[in-house]
Design a protein around this motif. Structure first.
Motif, PDB file in Angstrom:
ATOM      1  N   VAL A   1      -9.191  -6.766  13.824  1.00 23.00           N
ATOM      2  CA  VAL A   1      -9.375  -7.554  14.047  1.00 23.00           C
ATOM      3  C   VAL A   1      -9.785  -7.334  15.301  1.00 23.00           C
ATOM      4  N   ASP A   2     -10.959  -7.458  16.083  1.00 21.38           N
ATOM      5  CA  ASP A   2     -11.733  -7.699  18.005  1.00 21.38           C
ATOM      6  C   ASP A   2     -11.839  -8.141  18.666  1.00 21.38           C
ATOM      7  N   LYS A   3     -11.341  -7.980  19.352  1.00 18.72           N
ATOM      8  CA  LYS A   3     -11.542  -8.699  20.772  1.00 18.72           C
ATOM      9  C   LYS A   3     -12.668  -9.458  20.597  1.00 18.72           C
ATOM     10  N   GLY A   4     -12.568 -10.395  20.850  1.00 22.75           N
ATOM     11  CA  GLY A   4     -13.509 -11.409  20.732  1.00 22.75           C
ATOM     12  C   GLY A   4     -13.995 -12.228  19.290  1.00 22.75           C
ATOM     13  N   ALA A   5     -13.691 -11.865  18.294  1.00 20.14           N
ATOM     14  CA  ALA A   5     -14.314 -11.708  16.858  1.00 20.14           C
ATOM     15  C   ALA A   5     -13.806 -13.026  17.208  1.00 20.14           C
ATOM     16  N   LEU A   6     -14.475 -13.906  16.530  1.00 22.02           N
ATOM     17  CA  LEU A   6     -14.161 -14.651  15.704  1.00 22.02           C
ATOM     18  C   LEU A   6     -12.559 -14.447  14.392  1.00 22.02           C
ATOM     19  N   VAL A   7     -11.870 -15.658  13.650  1.00 23.41           N
ATOM     20  CA  VAL A   7     -11.034 -15.472  13.044  1.00 23.41           C
ATOM     21  C   VAL A   7     -10.269 -17.211  12.640  1.00 23.41           C
ATOM     22  N   THR A   8     -10.430 -16.622  11.204  1.00 27.66           N
ATOM     23  CA  THR A   8      -9.657 -17.636  10.596  1.00 27.66           C
ATOM     24  C   THR A   8      -7.935 -17.704  10.499  1.00 27.66           C
ATOM     25  N   ILE A   9      -7.796 -18.943  11.714  1.00 27.07           N
ATOM     26  CA  ILE A   9      -6.566 -18.839  11.754  1.00 27.07           C
ATOM     27  C   ILE A   9      -5.435 -19.952  10.652  1.00 27.07           C
ATOM     28  N   THR A  10      -4.570 -19.492   9.924  1.00 31.77           N
ATOM     29  CA  THR A  10      -3.798 -20.250   8.917  1.00 31.77           C
ATOM     30  C   THR A  10      -2.828 -20.492   9.045  1.00 31.77           C
ATOM     31  N   LEU A  11      -2.062 -21.876   8.593  1.00 28.21           N
ATOM     32  CA  LEU A  11      -0.859 -22.139   8.656  1.00 28.21           C
ATOM     33  C   LEU A  11      -0.786 -22.524   7.142  1.00 28.21           C
ATOM     34  N   ALA A  12       0.713 -21.740   6.083  1.00 28.58           N
ATOM     35  CA  ALA A  12       0.857 -22.322   5.492  1.00 28.58           C
ATOM     36  C   ALA A  12       2.567 -22.458   4.720  1.00 28.58           C
ATOM     37  N   THR A  13       3.218 -23.576   4.718  1.00 24.03           N
ATOM     38  CA  THR A  13       4.652 -24.422   4.193  1.00 24.03           C
ATOM     39  C   THR A  13       4.872 -24.581   2.858  1.00 24.03           C
TER      40      THR A  13
END
Length: 252
Positions: free
Chosen positions: A188-200
């Motif tokens: 991951v590069d600073k400033g890049a768009l990322v996908t945030i995941t949450l799994a339970t």
């Protein structure tokens, strides 16, 4: 000349008869009725010394070097085996001193000896120059013998600690690798768009965010949820994928 003596082959000589395990030679002048003398050489001395030193040099395999290359002890026929007495060892200097004694002799036959001894271990090293950003592979790793007392808790001890990592800075080839000089490859590069995941166990959510820090796999970085402008800490799980651990942070 340094002789590396496997510890597993040592220790049988202490109580053995001179003519058996030690292979001591007997000499006598031609035509003389005097019983031949028993002669012990360097290999016999090294055997009993290595056995004794292996009890004080306990890390790695023993490497020993006598200060005197040629050693010889003579005793009358029927004398006992060799033993080590008054052994002194300095782990800081790697120096030892001792007396080699032939038992059952009158007067007692003694020989002072001294030298260097230390444990040797194998550590993984880089076989080629790997620059930051390059991922270390199995073919990039070689093994090298080093003194055990010259390694530390920050020294890479297994190839698994190197493979899949990348240097933070230039790491010399064929030298010990410090773990502090390695990092996970940046995903991951600073400033890049990322996908945030949450799994339970009961739900799985994703949303978009923006990385506020660089990060490699397993690193915890700060990201901002672009839908809520909320800043959270998330673990880098893959290329431009981060995971949050608590419900309520990812998709509000």
């Amino acid at each position: 000349m340094t002789r590396i003596l496997p510890i597993l082959l040592l220790g049988t000589a202490l109580l053995a008869a001179p003519g058996a395990a030690f292979g001591a030679t007997s000499t006598t002048p031609a035509g003389s009725d005097t019983p031949p003398a028993v002669v012990y050489g360097t290999s016999h001395v090294e055997a009993v010394l290595s056995d004794a030193l292996s009890r004080v040099v306990t890390v790695g395999r023993l490497q020993m070097e006598l200060d005197t290359r040629a050693v010889e002890l003579r005793a009358p026929q029927g004398a006992g085996g060799l033993t080590v007495e008054n052994l002194y060892y300095s782990p800081v200097q790697g120096r030892f001193a001792a007396e080699i004694v032939i038992s059952n002799t009158q007067p007692t036959v003694r020989l002072p000896v001294a030298g260097r001894a230390f444990g040797v271990v194998q550590v993984p090293v880089l076989a080629r120059r790997v620059v930051p950003g390059d991922i270390i592979g199995p073919g990039d790793v070689d093994w090298q013998d080093v003194r055990a007392d010259q390694t530390g808790s920050d020294t890479a001890a297994t190839d698994a600690q190197l493979i899949g990592m990348t240097p933070k800075r230039g790491v010399p080839t064929n030298q010990q690798v410090r773990l502090r000089d390695l990092q996970s490859p940046r995903m991951v590069d600073k400033g890049a768009l990322v996908t945030i995941t949450l799994a339970t166990e009961s739900l799985s959510l994703t949303t978009q965010g923006k990385a506020l820090q660089d990060g490699g796999r397993g690193d915890v970085i700060r990201v901002v949820n672009t839908q809520t402008n909320r800043i959270v800490e998330a673990t880098v799980a893959g290329p431009n994928i981060v995971a949050v651990a608590k419900p309520g942070f990812a998709a509000k």
